[in-house]
Motif scaffolding. Sequence first.
Motif, PDB file in Angstrom:
ATOM      1  N   ALA A 122      -3.021  10.009   1.734  1.00 26.88           N
ATOM      2  CA  ALA A 122      -2.949   9.776   3.177  1.00 26.88           C
ATOM      3  C   ALA A 122      -2.548   8.331   3.448  1.00 26.88           C
ATOM      4  O   ALA A 122      -3.186   7.392   2.971  1.00 26.88           O
ATOM      5  CB  ALA A 122      -4.297  10.086   3.825  1.00 26.88           C
ATOM      6  N   ASP A 123      -1.447   8.169   4.194  1.00 25.31           N
ATOM      7  CA  ASP A 123      -0.913   6.835   4.503  1.00 25.31           C
ATOM      8  C   ASP A 123      -1.164   6.543   5.981  1.00 25.31           C
ATOM      9  O   ASP A 123      -0.520   7.145   6.833  1.00 25.31           O
ATOM     10  CB  ASP A 123       0.586   6.823   4.186  1.00 25.31           C
ATOM     11  CG  ASP A 123       1.181   5.418   4.225  1.00 25.31           C
ATOM     12  OD1 ASP A 123       0.513   4.491   4.722  1.00 25.31           O
ATOM     13  OD2 ASP A 123       2.325   5.268   3.758  1.00 25.31           O
ATOM     14  N   GLU A 124      -2.086   5.655   6.271  1.00 26.61           N
ATOM     15  CA  GLU A 124      -2.458   5.317   7.652  1.00 26.61           C
ATOM     16  C   GLU A 124      -2.603   6.592   8.494  1.00 26.61           C
ATOM     17  O   GLU A 124      -1.957   6.733   9.537  1.00 26.61           O
ATOM     18  CB  GLU A 124      -1.392   4.401   8.303  1.00 26.61           C
ATOM     19  CG  GLU A 124      -1.087   3.125   7.553  1.00 26.61           C
ATOM     20  CD  GLU A 124      -2.136   2.027   7.731  1.00 26.61           C
ATOM     21  OE1 GLU A 124      -3.169   2.265   8.403  1.00 26.61           O
ATOM     22  OE2 GLU A 124      -1.930   0.941   7.177  1.00 26.61           O
ATOM     23  N   LYS A 152       0.816  -1.224   0.000  1.00 31.00           N
ATOM     24  CA  LYS A 152       0.000   0.000   0.000  1.00 31.00           C
ATOM     25  C   LYS A 152       0.848   1.273   0.000  1.00 31.00           C
ATOM     26  O   LYS A 152       0.606   2.185  -0.784  1.00 31.00           O
ATOM     27  CB  LYS A 152      -0.940   0.032   1.224  1.00 31.00           C
ATOM     28  CG  LYS A 152      -1.866  -1.163   1.336  1.00 31.00           C
ATOM     29  CD  LYS A 152      -2.767  -1.050   2.560  1.00 31.00           C
ATOM     30  CE  LYS A 152      -2.035  -0.992   3.896  1.00 31.00           C
ATOM     31  NZ  LYS A 152      -1.290  -2.220   4.224  1.00 31.00           N
ATOM     32  N   SER A 153       1.816   1.323   0.906  1.00 29.76           N
ATOM     33  CA  SER A 153       2.652   2.534   0.992  1.00 29.76           C
ATOM     34  C   SER A 153       3.425   2.745  -0.300  1.00 29.76           C
ATOM     35  O   SER A 153       3.565   3.877  -0.765  1.00 29.76           O
ATOM     36  CB  SER A 153       3.670   2.421   2.131  1.00 29.76           C
ATOM     37  OG  SER A 153       3.031   2.544   3.354  1.00 29.76           O
ATOM     38  N   THR A 154       3.928   1.663  -0.836  1.00 25.80           N
ATOM     39  CA  THR A 154       4.690   1.765  -2.081  1.00 25.80           C
ATOM     40  C   THR A 154       3.804   2.314  -3.192  1.00 25.80           C
ATOM     41  O   THR A 154       4.223   3.203  -3.946  1.00 25.80           O
ATOM     42  CB  THR A 154       5.258   0.383  -2.458  1.00 25.80           C
ATOM     43  OG1 THR A 154       6.041  -0.103  -1.360  1.00 25.80           O
ATOM     44  CG2 THR A 154       6.130   0.469  -3.696  1.00 25.80           C
ATOM     45  N   PHE A 173       0.948  11.649   6.529  1.00 21.26           N
ATOM     46  CA  PHE A 173       1.467  10.354   6.946  1.00 21.26           C
ATOM     47  C   PHE A 173       0.946   9.981   8.327  1.00 21.26           C
ATOM     48  O   PHE A 173       0.286  10.771   9.004  1.00 21.26           O
ATOM     49  CB  PHE A 173       2.992  10.359   6.917  1.00 21.26           C
ATOM     50  CG  PHE A 173       3.550  10.501   5.531  1.00 21.26           C
ATOM     51  CD1 PHE A 173       3.463   9.466   4.612  1.00 21.26           C
ATOM     52  CD2 PHE A 173       4.144  11.690   5.129  1.00 21.26           C
ATOM     53  CE1 PHE A 173       3.958   9.604   3.329  1.00 21.26           C
ATOM     54  CE2 PHE A 173       4.649  11.839   3.837  1.00 21.26           C
ATOM     55  CZ  PHE A 173       4.552  10.792   2.939  1.00 21.26           C
ATOM     56  N   GLN A 174       1.301   8.776   8.742  1.00 20.33           N
ATOM     57  CA  GLN A 174       0.845   8.247  10.031  1.00 20.33           C
ATOM     58  C   GLN A 174       1.221   9.174  11.179  1.00 20.33           C
ATOM     59  O   GLN A 174       0.416   9.475  12.049  1.00 20.33           O
ATOM     60  CB  GLN A 174       1.458   6.865  10.225  1.00 20.33           C
ATOM     61  CG  GLN A 174       1.134   6.240  11.555  1.00 20.33           C
ATOM     62  CD  GLN A 174       1.498   4.770  11.579  1.00 20.33           C
ATOM     63  OE1 GLN A 174       1.896   4.193  10.569  1.00 20.33           O
ATOM     64  NE2 GLN A 174       1.352   4.160  12.719  1.00 20.33           N
ATOM     65  N   PHE A 175       2.481   9.568  11.184  1.00 26.76           N
ATOM     66  CA  PHE A 175       2.923  10.532  12.180  1.00 26.76           C
ATOM     67  C   PHE A 175       3.039  11.863  11.438  1.00 26.76           C
ATOM     68  O   PHE A 175       3.713  11.937  10.424  1.00 26.76           O
ATOM     69  CB  PHE A 175       4.256  10.122  12.793  1.00 26.76           C
ATOM     70  CG  PHE A 175       4.184   8.785  13.466  1.00 26.76           C
ATOM     71  CD1 PHE A 175       3.579   8.653  14.709  1.00 26.76           C
ATOM     72  CD2 PHE A 175       4.665   7.646  12.844  1.00 26.76           C
ATOM     73  CE1 PHE A 175       3.471   7.415  15.327  1.00 26.76           C
ATOM     74  CE2 PHE A 175       4.570   6.407  13.453  1.00 26.76           C
ATOM     75  CZ  PHE A 175       3.970   6.286  14.696  1.00 26.76           C
TER      76      PHE A 175
HETATM   77  P1  ADP Z   1       3.747   1.695   6.588  1.00 25.09           P
HETATM   78  O1  ADP Z   1       3.341   1.723   8.030  1.00 25.09           O
HETATM   79  O2  ADP Z   1       3.403   2.919   5.846  1.00 25.09           O
HETATM   80  O3  ADP Z   1       3.363   0.428   5.887  1.00 25.09           O
HETATM   81  P2  ADP Z   1       6.307   0.684   7.219  1.00 25.09           P
HETATM   82  O4  ADP Z   1       6.233   0.814   8.695  1.00 25.09           O
HETATM   83  O5  ADP Z   1       6.098  -0.640   6.551  1.00 25.09           O
HETATM   84  O6  ADP Z   1       5.317   1.760   6.573  1.00 25.09           O
HETATM   85  O7  ADP Z   1       7.648   1.290   6.702  1.00 25.09           O
HETATM   86  C1  ADP Z   1       8.142   2.515   7.158  1.00 25.09           C
HETATM   87  C2  ADP Z   1       9.423   2.840   6.398  1.00 25.09           C
HETATM   88  O8  ADP Z   1      10.302   1.716   6.372  1.00 25.09           O
HETATM   89  C3  ADP Z   1       9.169   3.175   4.932  1.00 25.09           C
HETATM   90  O9  ADP Z   1      10.023   4.210   4.550  1.00 25.09           O
HETATM   91  C4  ADP Z   1       9.473   1.905   4.178  1.00 25.09           C
HETATM   92  O10 ADP Z   1       9.929   2.179   2.870  1.00 25.09           O
HETATM   93  C5  ADP Z   1      10.575   1.300   5.059  1.00 25.09           C
HETATM   94  N1  ADP Z   1      10.511  -0.174   5.005  1.00 25.09           N
HETATM   95  C6  ADP Z   1       9.417  -0.943   5.071  1.00 25.09           C
HETATM   96  N2  ADP Z   1       9.727  -2.236   4.993  1.00 25.09           N
HETATM   97  C7  ADP Z   1      11.081  -2.291   4.890  1.00 25.09           C
HETATM   98  C8  ADP Z   1      12.010  -3.346   4.734  1.00 25.09           C
HETATM   99  N3  ADP Z   1      11.644  -4.624   4.688  1.00 25.09           N
HETATM  100  N4  ADP Z   1      13.311  -3.011   4.650  1.00 25.09           N
HETATM  101  C9  ADP Z   1      13.699  -1.734   4.664  1.00 25.09           C
HETATM  102  N5  ADP Z   1      12.867  -0.687   4.792  1.00 25.09           N
HETATM  103  C10 ADP Z   1      11.573  -0.964   4.886  1.00 25.09           C
END
Ligand code: ADP
Length: 233
Positions: free
Chosen positions: A163-165, A42-44, A87-89
């Motif tokens: 909006a991300d979470e 989703k975030s991607t 964003f979330q925060f």
């Molecule tokens: P979200 O809560 O939006 O899904 P995450 O908590 O999964 O975001 O990720 C927060 C940050 O960490 C983002 O910048 C994301 O690109 C990075 N990230 C997520 N998964 C990984 C991973 N497996 N390895 C490295 N960075 C990651």
Amino acid sequence: MTILQARGVVRSYGQTPALRGVSLDVHEGEILAVTGPSGCGKSTLLHCLAGIMRPQEGEIHYRGQRIDTGSESVRSKLRRTEFGVLFQFGQLVMELTAAENVALPLLLAGTGRREARTAALTWLDRVGVADVADNRPGQMSGGQQQRCALARALVTEPRVLFADEPTGALDTLTGEQVLGQLVRVTHEQRTTVVLVTHEPRVAGYADRELTMRDGVLDETEAGIAVPSGRHGR
Ligand code: ADP
Ligand code: ADP
């Protein structure tokens, strides 16, 4: 009318696939929720749609213009003038007051101080936190901070809010209040919203919901007209 369109978008991090061919149409003025479990991409997707990240394959069009291959200056202008992100925060600047935080995008865009401050106060009022205009984030509740972040995302009057979470860091009641405000104010301003969340409850605030799993969207829901040939999968 379609404002934002993705076709066959692929994005991996090294060997880890995050998006495996995503196609969707975002309709102007709608609140679209993309839901799915943590890690499904989703975030991607949001980062790709918002021009923050480039996909490795596929195309993204904003109002008929291809944006995934645009130069960094074109993409950065788009992010500043047409898009807002939440964003979330909230990612507020801790040293600045709420009003200064909200005014920041305008100041960076060259708006004068007085005008930026007035707009910031208007937006803080619109999202219901005019009373904390001169407080720093450390003196605000989580909900107030997120409303302030919402005001900051909307102060430039973007056409699309990503909006991300947006309520991920808030308790249920506060989250619902912030979401209610987001829905009200974006509908008022006719802002298109793309919201990603793993919480089904949050998606309940959207006009339309798409589900994502392992880097692909459920296309029976996406309802896109996939033309024959290269856009298909
Ligand atoms: P979200 O809560 O939006 O899904 P995450 O908590 O999964 O975001 O990720 C927060 C940050 O960490 C983002 O910048 C994301 O690109 C990075 N990230 C997520 N998964 C990984 C991973 N497996 N390895 C490295 N960075 C990651
Ligand atoms: P979601 O937002 O649904 O949690 P993400 O888009 O954050 O999903 O992540 C999709 C996949 O890509 C996950 O497997 C995650 O671990 C991985 N990922 C995300 N960001 C990074 C990163 N910066 N580096 C490596 N892997 C990442």
